[in-house]
Design a protein around this motif. Structure first.
Motif, PDB file in Angstrom:
ATOM      1  N   ARG A 259      -5.481  16.976  11.745  1.00 54.71           N
ATOM      2  CA  ARG A 259      -5.668  16.115  10.570  1.00 54.71           C
ATOM      3  C   ARG A 259      -6.830  15.154  10.802  1.00 54.71           C
ATOM      4  NH1 ARG A 259      -1.381  16.694   6.937  1.00 54.71           N
ATOM      5  NH2 ARG A 259      -2.847  15.616   5.556  1.00 54.71           N
TER       6      ARG A 259
ATOM      7  N   ARG B  12       0.815  -1.221   0.000  1.00 51.12           N
ATOM      8  CA  ARG B  12       0.000   0.000   0.000  1.00 51.12           C
ATOM      9  C   ARG B  12       0.850   1.274   0.000  1.00 51.12           C
ATOM     10  NH1 ARG B  12      -4.488  -1.344   4.725  1.00 51.12           N
ATOM     11  NH2 ARG B  12      -4.503  -3.618   4.460  1.00 51.12           N
TER      12      ARG B  12
ATOM     13  N   ASP C  54       0.865  11.809   6.659  1.00 53.10           N
ATOM     14  CA  ASP C  54      -0.220  12.139   5.743  1.00 53.10           C
ATOM     15  C   ASP C  54      -1.284  11.045   5.695  1.00 53.10           C
ATOM     16  OD1 ASP C  54       0.919  14.569   4.962  1.00 53.10           O
ATOM     17  OD2 ASP C  54       2.202  13.556   3.488  1.00 53.10           O
ATOM     18  N   SER C  55      -0.900   9.802   5.988  1.00 47.22           N
ATOM     19  CA  SER C  55      -1.861   8.694   5.970  1.00 47.22           C
ATOM     20  C   SER C  55      -1.363   7.573   6.885  1.00 47.22           C
ATOM     21  CB  SER C  55      -2.074   8.173   4.547  1.00 47.22           C
ATOM     22  OG  SER C  55      -0.843   7.815   3.954  1.00 47.22           O
TER      23      SER C  55
ATOM     24  N   TYR D 224      -2.204   3.305   7.937  1.00 50.14           N
ATOM     25  CA  TYR D 224      -2.855   2.075   7.499  1.00 50.14           C
ATOM     26  C   TYR D 224      -2.704   0.972   8.550  1.00 50.14           C
ATOM     27  CZ  TYR D 224      -2.355   4.400   2.950  1.00 50.14           C
ATOM     28  OH  TYR D 224      -2.387   5.312   1.917  1.00 50.14           O
TER      29      TYR D 224
ATOM     30  N   GLU E  13       2.577   6.901   5.949  1.00 44.43           N
ATOM     31  CA  GLU E  13       3.156   7.660   4.853  1.00 44.43           C
ATOM     32  C   GLU E  13       3.173   9.129   5.242  1.00 44.43           C
ATOM     33  OE1 GLU E  13       2.420   5.806   0.494  1.00 44.43           O
ATOM     34  OE2 GLU E  13       0.650   6.604   1.502  1.00 44.43           O
TER      35      GLU E  13
ATOM     36  N   TYR F 264      -7.279  12.052  10.410  1.00 40.93           N
ATOM     37  CA  TYR F 264      -6.990  10.730  10.975  1.00 40.93           C
ATOM     38  C   TYR F 264      -6.350  10.811  12.353  1.00 40.93           C
ATOM     39  CZ  TYR F 264      -2.804  12.305   8.606  1.00 40.93           C
ATOM     40  OH  TYR F 264      -1.762  13.082   8.156  1.00 40.93           O
TER      41      TYR F 264
END
Length: 522
Positions: free
Chosen positions: A216, A162, A247-248, A250, A234, A218
């Motif tokens: 943010r 991913r 930024d992300s 998972y 990431e 998340y």
């Protein structure tokens, strides 16, 4: 059916090394001369017979023209029970197995009232992940390294596709300002003076810090994190490359596209846990109503019984437990549990795993019971496997885990994410992390092994736990999560820690649809 005659017959059969179906005992005790009928059956059965069945009795009686005068199917309904429409809300009291004038309760077979299919060609039961007899951990440093490397490798493989993954040491040497991704174990979580979050990931090469900004979308996911779970992040490297801005994020997670398997016919499984035989608060009347119900037409499709640990109350589990014990000897607790197990129809397949009250090691994974206890718990030849294990029933995979880690999940996560009142939501978190006990060094004792037996390598169709004595179920990405309550009313210890148990319930799962019906026997 005269109780004294039945008790004498059971005692005589036991002394000769036989078990018997309940219907067989009913017909023998109802014969004109029960003793003579028993002797005819003994003469007729083959030398390798272990269980005297209804057909043995019927053949012997028919050969002499005797009439058993039994009810339809050879089994009398319990007093007050309507065999066609049993009450599962209140039920009626059935005899306590311990109250049969000292005789051993009969090991029952399938009830013809229920009409349950006993055709082995229609059934399939496969055990996956049973680590009983496979434990290699010695507690050496190398064992801890091995289990965490295995966890990172196997769960990390579900995440590396991913992101553009880089090892921690490679990230440290990259120029600032670039995009970067990393898969690692959560090594530390802490807040900054500005209210942001700093999450440190660790892989086989080292550690690297990731900053989650509080504004943010998340950022609230940080509240779901547990140390030692596997995570992917990431983000963008700071100018000095000393930190990355997230930024992300998972998780290994259950794919949203997951489609569960189902059985090809209408067949059901009863999922229970936390029986706690030996406790003064064990609800034997509710258990008797449950096993009586299993003999009725309403339960005709229940062909599997899965027990997720804590068969007995155990000894020395919590402070002053001895004051709440009805049976103080651990082996006697299992012997009595086995007598209660004999009340289950013999044509139901039984699978059981240990829990933290059982006589196995406390550290997870817990191997199945030793040979002494297996010999004691021999009723219906149950499958006894490790905690956790996966059992596949006619194509439907059921991950069975006792659930000690749920205490830690509920303690660490926000109440809206995990609570005792909705235990299935705490189970969702474990599914999301693809691990039944991710946090090491907390209240959940974990045993280091060469591999991590607690990983959810494959997605289960059903996730079944117990331990917290609360009933709850729901679906997470099409995985049915069930915590099945208990068979023990509130103890003084539970009162002291504010636990109000959901006792005397049996969730029944349709394996062809994964629908759930809860039967209440308390």
């Amino acid at each position: 059916m005269p109780l004294e005659a039945s008790a004498r017959i059971v005692s005589e059969l036991t002394s000769r090394g036989y078990n018997a179906e309940r219907e067989a005992v009913t017909q023998l005790s109802s014969a004109d001369d029960p003793h003579a009928a028993l002797e005819r059956v003994m003469e007729a059965v083959s030398d390798d017979t272990l269980v005297v069945r209804t057909e043995h009795v019927q053949a012997a009686l028919a050969a002499t023209g005797s009439d058993a005068n039994s009810t339809a199917g050879g089994r009398e309904p319990s007093p007050g029970h309507d065999a066609d429409d049993p009450s599962v809300s209140t039920g009626t009291s059935a005899p306590n197995p311990a109250a049969t004038d000292g005789a051993t309760p009969v090991e029952t077979g399938g009830s013809s009232d229920a009409g349950r299919s006993a055709n082995p060609d229609l059934r399939s039961l496969e055990i996956i992940g049973d680590m009983t007899g496979e434990s290699t951990g010695t507690g050496e440093y190398s064992d801890f390294v091995s289990v965490f490397r295995d966890r990172l490798e196997r769960l990390g493989s579900k995440l590396r596709g991913r992101i553009n993954h880089r090892p921690a040491t490679a990230i440290q040497n990259m120029p600032g300002g670039g995009e970067v991704g990393m898969v690692g174990l959560v090594n530390d979580i802490r807040s900054t003076a500005s209210g942001h979050w700093l999450v440190e990931l660790e892989d086989a090469t080292g550690t690297f810090p990731w900053l989650v900004m509080k504004d943010r979308e998340y950022a609230d996911l940080v509240g779901e994190l547990l140390c030692d779970e596997v995570l992917a992040m990431e983000g963008t490297l700071a100018d000095d490359s000393g930190i990355a801005f997230v930024d992300s994020m998972y998780f290994p997670d259950i794919p949203r596209t997951h489609e569960p398997s189902t059985a090809d016919r209408h067949v059901q499984a009863a999922l229970i846990s936390d029986v706690h035989v030996g406790s003064q608060e064990f609800m034997h009347d509710a258990w008797n109503r449950f096993t009586d119900w299993l003999h009725t037409k309403q339960a005709q499709h229940v062909e599997y019984l899965l027990i997720a640990g804590d068969m007995v109350e155990g000894v020395g589990i919590y402070p002053n437990q001895d004051e709440e014990l009805d049976i103080i000897d651990i082996y006697e607790q299992y012997e009595v549990f086995n007598e209660y197990l004999k009340q289950v129809p013999g044509d139901i397949e039984i699978v059981m795993i240990p829990g933290n009250h059982d006589a196995v090691r406390l550290a997870e994974p817990q191997p199945g019971f030793n040979e002494d206890l297996r010999t004691i718990m021999s009723a219906h030849d149950p499958r006894i496997v490790s905690n956790p294990s996966t059992v596949t029933l006619e194509g439907v995979s059921v991950l069975m885990y006792h659930g000690v880690s749920l205490d830690e999940v509920i303690a660490e996560l926000p109440e809206e994410k995990a609570s005792y009142e909705e235990p299935h939501k705490a189970m969702y978190q474990l599914l999301k992390k693809r691990h039944v006990a991710p946090q090491f060094g907390g209240h959940t004792r974990l045993a280091p092994e060469e591999q991590d037996y607690l990983i959810m390598e494959d997605v289960p169709d059903i996730f079944h736990t117990g331990h917290v004595h609360k009933l709850g179920f729901g679906k997470y990405h099409n995985v049915l999560a069930i915590n099945s309550g208990c068979w023990q009313s509130q103890t003084d210890f539970q009162k002291s820690v504010n636990i109000d148990p959901d006792a005397g319930y049996a969730p029944i799962v349709d394996l062809d649809t994964l629908d759930v019906t809860v039967q209440k026997f308390s």
